[in-house]
Motif scaffolding. Structure first.
Motif, PDB file in Angstrom:
ATOM      1  N   SER A 172     108.325  58.920  65.192  1.00  0.00           N
ATOM      2  CA  SER A 172     108.966  57.720  65.730  1.00  0.00           C
ATOM      3  C   SER A 172     108.569  57.509  67.181  1.00  0.00           C
ATOM      4  O   SER A 172     108.329  56.378  67.620  1.00  0.00           O
ATOM      5  CB  SER A 172     110.488  57.811  65.593  1.00  0.00           C
ATOM      6  OG  SER A 172     111.051  58.738  66.503  1.00  0.00           O
ATOM      7  N   ALA A 182     113.184  49.116  68.237  1.00  0.00           N
ATOM      8  CA  ALA A 182     112.372  48.657  67.114  1.00  0.00           C
ATOM      9  C   ALA A 182     113.086  47.567  66.335  1.00  0.00           C
ATOM     10  O   ALA A 182     112.476  46.566  65.917  1.00  0.00           O
ATOM     11  CB  ALA A 182     112.036  49.831  66.199  1.00  0.00           C
ATOM     12  N   ALA A 200     103.113  51.130  70.278  1.00  0.00           N
ATOM     13  CA  ALA A 200     103.433  49.804  69.750  1.00  0.00           C
ATOM     14  C   ALA A 200     103.093  48.654  70.682  1.00  0.00           C
ATOM     15  O   ALA A 200     102.995  47.504  70.235  1.00  0.00           O
ATOM     16  CB  ALA A 200     104.923  49.729  69.381  1.00  0.00           C
ATOM     17  N   TRP A 207     106.487  54.341  68.741  1.00  0.00           N
ATOM     18  CA  TRP A 207     107.116  53.614  69.856  1.00  0.00           C
ATOM     19  C   TRP A 207     106.145  53.498  71.030  1.00  0.00           C
ATOM     20  O   TRP A 207     105.987  52.423  71.620  1.00  0.00           O
ATOM     21  CB  TRP A 207     108.380  54.347  70.311  1.00  0.00           C
ATOM     22  CG  TRP A 207     108.879  53.918  71.662  1.00  0.00           C
ATOM     23  CD1 TRP A 207     109.621  52.809  71.957  1.00  0.00           C
ATOM     24  CD2 TRP A 207     108.674  54.595  72.920  1.00  0.00           C
ATOM     25  NE1 TRP A 207     109.884  52.752  73.308  1.00  0.00           N
ATOM     26  CE2 TRP A 207     109.315  53.834  73.922  1.00  0.00           C
ATOM     27  CE3 TRP A 207     108.028  55.769  73.288  1.00  0.00           C
ATOM     28  CZ2 TRP A 207     109.321  54.209  75.261  1.00  0.00           C
ATOM     29  CZ3 TRP A 207     108.022  56.142  74.621  1.00  0.00           C
ATOM     30  CH2 TRP A 207     108.664  55.366  75.595  1.00  0.00           C
ATOM     31  N   TRP A 250     106.100  48.974  64.984  1.00  0.00           N
ATOM     32  CA  TRP A 250     107.552  48.936  65.143  1.00  0.00           C
ATOM     33  C   TRP A 250     108.261  49.267  63.834  1.00  0.00           C
ATOM     34  O   TRP A 250     109.286  49.969  63.835  1.00  0.00           O
ATOM     35  CB  TRP A 250     108.003  47.575  65.661  1.00  0.00           C
ATOM     36  CG  TRP A 250     107.762  47.385  67.132  1.00  0.00           C
ATOM     37  CD1 TRP A 250     106.975  46.459  67.730  1.00  0.00           C
ATOM     38  CD2 TRP A 250     108.326  48.177  68.191  1.00  0.00           C
ATOM     39  NE1 TRP A 250     106.996  46.614  69.098  1.00  0.00           N
ATOM     40  CE2 TRP A 250     107.824  47.648  69.409  1.00  0.00           C
ATOM     41  CE3 TRP A 250     109.199  49.255  68.231  1.00  0.00           C
ATOM     42  CZ2 TRP A 250     108.168  48.183  70.652  1.00  0.00           C
ATOM     43  CZ3 TRP A 250     109.540  49.794  69.466  1.00  0.00           C
ATOM     44  CH2 TRP A 250     109.031  49.252  70.661  1.00  0.00           C
TER      45      TRP A 250
END
Length: 505
Positions: A252, A400, A259, A256, A269
């Protein structure tokens, strides 16, 4: 067959290759010494179990503050592990604490002003070449294990999977941190050299920088491969990073970070949210102020009393051997520290009285209280690190959700998080931009004095920053070249294909 020597800094030719091929980071003199010295205390690696013992040593040195109990890692002295002691100067770069004016190293008492060395730090022009060297040394060792283990005798494939899974996660971590430190955020072409075969062209390799996309692809592939291995072979007590919740949290964070950069992809995302939700399963943020403070406590009485909490996935603790990080030098003054231990006015003004982090992080007289480092002797703890902890995952998921147009989910996640950090209710903004600002503010408060967290955030969000020092003003622009560290000049000199980062030429 691979031969490793655990004492006397003696390695076999093949083991030297693991670090040398990783950008030829060992000096020519030290390499020749290793190759000509008479072997002693020899350990011959023949089986997957032998590599398990090596990875077990790596894990144990991160899990325990007692270095001497386990001996040198991978036969490498001092330590082939991540360079975590970067907070010494990043705490100044990110304006979390103030630079030490009580030492002639940085301050000229006669002129009542910071000297050249101090001004270099305050203007974001300082760098530590050991970051590059240490991470690539670690990666060389991990590449050897990943590439060579299938040439070993494998009596139990589960042992092989556990070893490779652990190594893959740490290889992904090493490349991820190097990418954050040394790759300009929007210049997708300037990634890192990728040398994954430690036995190819030993001592002669001149690798070019791969693109950031290629490096991200490797990081994500390694983490996904580790998850696939977990489906076949569960982790064992000796494993550390080879754990599904930690890998999901790691993924994750990677999505992030990329992105909004030069290597961004349309589904970043969505992937950040998907993996964040996997990492959040069954976990809730800590609401108790006392229990929250204990997560960071490094005092002697807490050295071996690791608090059980949903807030972290893995927890690294430094001890008296100082092999990982020294938060006294980063966040408290000991005479020659970078900092004088004082929290900046910027951070003092962040925390309200209903925020449990205020008392946990800052003393009444404006010094760093986080980690309980004040008043302890050199024989006691030095620091604690919890990579990609639950707070990070919550804030990634909320951010997100905003980008994906799910404001209801974003507000719910932020409300849940705020409910654990404030003693009175906090209202959430209604608009996308305001909610994103709230996420960034919470991230800034939550990760105060956590090694590189604030600096990476500043780079990721392209923050502009102005600092006044006496009658001089220094400014970081959006995408400023100083958000990226310079490639060490010795590396540039050794590798004709290495390209220096813009601005540092």
């Amino acid at each position: 067959m691979t031969t490793i020597f655990h004492q006397g800094k003696q390695w076999s030719r093949r083991f030297v290759a693991s670090a040398a091929a990783a950008l030829v980071l060992l000096s020519a003199s030290s390499c020749s010494d290793f190759l000509t010295m008479t072997p002693r205390n020899e350990k011959v690696v023949r089986t997957a179990e032998d590599y398990r013992d090596i990875m077990g040593s790596f894990v144990k040195m991160m899990k325990t503050p007692n270095q001497e109990q386990f001996g040198p890692l991978f036969g490498v002295d001092p330590y082939a592990m991540p360079k975590w002691d970067i907070s010494t100067f990043l705490a100044i770069f990110s304006n979390e604490v103030t630079l030490n004016d009580g030492t002639t190293l940085y301050y000229d008492a006669k002129s009542n002003s910071y000297n050249t060395a101090g001004l270099n730090i305050l203007s974001w022009k300082y760098s530590d070449g050991n970051i590059w060297n240490q991470y690539f040394s670690m990666l060389g060792c991990l590449n050897l294990i990943i590439s060579d283990i299938d040439n070993m005798i494998i009596e139990d494939v589960n042992v092989r999977n556990m070893v490779v899974g652990e190594a893959l996660v740490w290889r992904a971590y090493g490349y991820y941190k190097l990418l954050q430190y040394y790759a300009p955020y929007e210049n997708e072409a300037l990634g890192l050299p990728l040398v994954l075969d430690p036995t190819n062209n030993i001592g002669d390799i001149q690798p070019e920088r791969a693109s950031q996309k290629e490096v991200f692809d490797l990081i994500l592939s390694d983490l996904q491969s580790a998850l696939a291995l977990l489906d076949k072979t569960p982790s064992q007590p000796w494993n550390f990073a080879y754990q599904k919740p930690f890998i999901e949290a790691f993924l994750s964070d990677v999505y992030w970070y990329k992105a909004d950069g030069g290597a961004k992809a349309e589904d970043d995302w969505a992937n950040a949210l998907k993996h964040a939700e996997q990492a959040m399963q069954g976990r809730t943020p800590e609401k108790s102020a006392d229990k929250y403070s204990l997560l960071f406590d490094i005092s002697r009485e807490r050295l071996n009393a690791v608090p059980v909490s949903d807030e972290y996935y893995i927890r690294l603790m430094e001890g008296p051997q100082n092999q990982k990080f020294n938060f006294r030098r980063s966040y408290a003054s000991n005479g020659t520290s970078f900092t004088n231990g004082k929290v900046t006015e910027e951070y003092l003004s962040l925390y309200t009285d209903n925020d449990i982090r205020k008392a946990a992080f800052i003393t009444a007289d404006g010094r760093v209280a986080k980690y309980n480092i004040l008043g302890h002797t050199a024989e006691q703890g030095y620091g604690v690190l919890m990579p990609f902890r639950l707070a990070d995952v919550y804030l990634i998921a909320a951010e997100a959700a905003v980008h994906l147009g799910d404001m209801a989910k974003a507000r719910r996640l932020m409300s849940e998080f705020a409910g654990a950090r404030y003693t009175t209710p906090i209202s959430m903004p209604d608009t996308e931009n305001e909610l994103l600002d709230a996420v960034r503010q919470e991230r800034k408060k939550e990760f105060f004095a956590e090694i590189d967290a604030r600096w990476i955030m500043m780079k990721r969000y392209r923050e502009e920053y102005t600092r006044s020092v006496g009658n001089r003003s220094f400014k970081l622009e959006r995408n400023d070249f100083r958000y990226t560290f310079p490639i060490p000049y010795e590396e540039i000199n050794r590798n004709k294909n290495m390209v220096q980062n813009p601005g540092w030429i």
